[in-house]
Motif scaffolding. Structure first.
Motif, PDB file in Angstrom:
ATOM      1  N   GLY A  15       1.128 -20.305  -5.432  1.00 23.34           N
ATOM      2  CA  GLY A  15       1.823 -21.098  -6.423  1.00 23.34           C
ATOM      3  C   GLY A  15       2.294 -20.159  -7.520  1.00 23.34           C
ATOM      4  N   MET A  16       3.511 -20.338  -7.976  1.00 21.07           N
ATOM      5  CA  MET A  16       4.047 -19.500  -9.051  1.00 21.07           C
ATOM      6  C   MET A  16       4.411 -20.396 -10.231  1.00 21.07           C
ATOM      7  N   TRP A  17       3.911 -20.003 -11.398  1.00 21.08           N
ATOM      8  CA  TRP A  17       4.136 -20.784 -12.611  1.00 21.08           C
ATOM      9  C   TRP A  17       5.589 -20.690 -13.050  1.00 21.08           C
ATOM     10  N   LEU A  18       6.181 -21.836 -13.351  1.00 18.89           N
ATOM     11  CA  LEU A  18       7.551 -21.919 -13.848  1.00 18.89           C
ATOM     12  C   LEU A  18       7.487 -22.382 -15.305  1.00 18.89           C
ATOM     13  N   PRO A  19       7.505 -21.451 -16.248  1.00 15.65           N
ATOM     14  CA  PRO A  19       7.317 -21.837 -17.653  1.00 15.65           C
ATOM     15  C   PRO A  19       8.427 -22.735 -18.200  1.00 15.65           C
ATOM     16  N   ASP A  20       9.628 -22.623 -17.644  1.00 19.18           N
ATOM     17  CA  ASP A  20      10.729 -23.438 -18.169  1.00 19.18           C
ATOM     18  C   ASP A  20      10.550 -24.926 -17.878  1.00 19.18           C
ATOM     19  N   VAL A  21       9.824 -25.266 -16.811  1.00 18.13           N
ATOM     20  CA  VAL A  21       9.589 -26.676 -16.485  1.00 18.13           C
ATOM     21  C   VAL A  21       8.107 -27.049 -16.565  1.00 18.13           C
ATOM     22  N   GLN A  22       7.264 -26.078 -16.934  1.00 22.54           N
ATOM     23  CA  GLN A  22       5.824 -26.322 -17.071  1.00 22.54           C
ATOM     24  C   GLN A  22       5.226 -26.917 -15.794  1.00 22.54           C
ATOM     25  N   ALA A  23       5.551 -26.287 -14.662  1.00 19.49           N
ATOM     26  CA  ALA A  23       5.052 -26.753 -13.365  1.00 19.49           C
ATOM     27  C   ALA A  23       4.963 -25.548 -12.426  1.00 19.49           C
ATOM     28  N   TRP A  24       4.510 -25.790 -11.226  1.00 13.18           N
ATOM     29  CA  TRP A  24       4.287 -24.742 -10.237  1.00 13.18           C
ATOM     30  C   TRP A  24       5.282 -24.848  -9.083  1.00 13.18           C
ATOM     31  N   ALA A  25       5.686 -23.703  -8.529  1.00 11.99           N
ATOM     32  CA  ALA A  25       6.555 -23.634  -7.356  1.00 11.99           C
ATOM     33  C   ALA A  25       5.748 -23.039  -6.201  1.00 11.99           C
ATOM     34  N   ALA A  26       6.142 -23.351  -4.976  1.00 15.41           N
ATOM     35  CA  ALA A  26       5.478 -22.857  -3.769  1.00 15.41           C
ATOM     36  C   ALA A  26       6.219 -21.630  -3.234  1.00 15.41           C
ATOM     37  N   HIS A  27       5.482 -20.551  -2.969  1.00 16.08           N
ATOM     38  CA  HIS A  27       6.056 -19.305  -2.465  1.00 16.08           C
ATOM     39  C   HIS A  27       5.335 -18.848  -1.209  1.00 16.08           C
ATOM     40  N   VAL A  28       6.097 -18.212  -0.285  1.00 13.39           N
ATOM     41  CA  VAL A  28       5.575 -17.794   1.012  1.00 13.39           C
ATOM     42  C   VAL A  28       6.147 -16.440   1.405  1.00 13.39           C
ATOM     43  N   ALA A  29       5.338 -15.653   2.113  1.00  9.87           N
ATOM     44  CA  ALA A  29       5.794 -14.449   2.823  1.00  9.87           C
ATOM     45  C   ALA A  29       4.996 -14.382   4.117  1.00  9.87           C
ATOM     46  N   ILE A  30       5.660 -13.990   5.210  1.00  8.71           N
ATOM     47  CA  ILE A  30       4.987 -13.870   6.509  1.00  8.71           C
ATOM     48  C   ILE A  30       5.250 -12.476   7.055  1.00  8.71           C
ATOM     49  N   TYR A  31       4.175 -11.838   7.503  1.00 13.51           N
ATOM     50  CA  TYR A  31       4.250 -10.486   8.054  1.00 13.51           C
ATOM     51  C   TYR A  31       3.749 -10.516   9.488  1.00 13.51           C
ATOM     52  N   GLY A  32       4.431  -9.755  10.351  1.00 12.30           N
ATOM     53  CA  GLY A  32       4.087  -9.723  11.756  1.00 12.30           C
ATOM     54  C   GLY A  32       3.468  -8.413  12.174  1.00 12.30           C
ATOM     55  N   PRO A  33       3.221  -8.275  13.473  1.00 16.16           N
ATOM     56  CA  PRO A  33       2.611  -7.060  13.991  1.00 16.16           C
ATOM     57  C   PRO A  33       3.457  -5.830  13.659  1.00 16.16           C
ATOM     58  N   SER A  34       2.778  -4.727  13.411  1.00 14.53           N
ATOM     59  CA  SER A  34       3.451  -3.471  13.105  1.00 14.53           C
ATOM     60  C   SER A  34       2.756  -2.349  13.856  1.00 14.53           C
ATOM     61  N   PRO A  35       3.518  -1.396  14.387  1.00 12.04           N
ATOM     62  CA  PRO A  35       2.889  -0.268  15.081  1.00 12.04           C
ATOM     63  C   PRO A  35       2.161   0.667  14.112  1.00 12.04           C
ATOM     64  N   ASN A  36       2.451   0.579  12.836  1.00 15.20           N
ATOM     65  CA  ASN A  36       1.826   1.425  11.828  1.00 15.20           C
ATOM     66  C   ASN A  36       0.876   0.568  10.989  1.00 15.20           C
ATOM     67  N   PRO A  37      -0.422   0.820  11.043  1.00 15.91           N
ATOM     68  CA  PRO A  37      -1.365  -0.019  10.298  1.00 15.91           C
ATOM     69  C   PRO A  37      -1.207   0.073   8.779  1.00 15.91           C
ATOM     70  N   MET A  38      -0.453   1.050   8.292  1.00 14.32           N
ATOM     71  CA  MET A  38      -0.230   1.191   6.857  1.00 14.32           C
ATOM     72  C   MET A  38       1.057   0.494   6.402  1.00 14.32           C
ATOM     73  N   HIS A  39       1.726  -0.202   7.319  1.00 12.20           N
ATOM     74  CA  HIS A  39       3.013  -0.834   7.003  1.00 12.20           C
ATOM     75  C   HIS A  39       2.974  -2.298   7.429  1.00 12.20           C
ATOM     76  N   ARG A  40       3.464  -3.163   6.575  1.00 12.05           N
ATOM     77  CA  ARG A  40       3.575  -4.576   6.914  1.00 12.05           C
ATOM     78  C   ARG A  40       4.993  -4.849   7.390  1.00 12.05           C
TER      79      ARG A  40
END
Length: 78
Positions: A15-40
């Motif tokens: 959830g990310m705070w939106l100070p202009d409307v005094q409410a919360w927004a929903a945020h997402v990121a999805i990461y998949g398999p990577s051949p390098n364990p140090m990289h998403r």
């Protein structure tokens, strides 16, 4: 930012705070398999979901973000 592992995928949702409307927004990121364990490997870049809605609490925004992320992941895998 909650992190959930589904198979080979990492789901970051928050959830990310939106100070202009005094409410919360929903945020997402999805990461998949990577051949390098140090990289998403970004499958879905960080983005706001449910853009037409705001939420009264961070927990409500996180729940909506998680629901959206799981739907996005299902669509990506099919």
């Amino acid at each position: 930012m909650p992190l959930e592992i589904k198979g080979d995928y990492e789901i970051d949702y928050s959830g990310m705070w939106l100070p202009d409307v005094q409410a919360w927004a929903a945020h997402v990121a999805i990461y998949g398999p990577s051949p390098n364990p140090m990289h998403r490997n970004s499958i879905m870049p960080p983005q706001r979901v449910a853009v037409d809605r705001v939420f009264p609490s961070e927990a409500d925004a996180e729940q909506e973000a998680r629901t959206a992320a799981l739907a996005m992941l299902d669509q990506h895998r099919s």
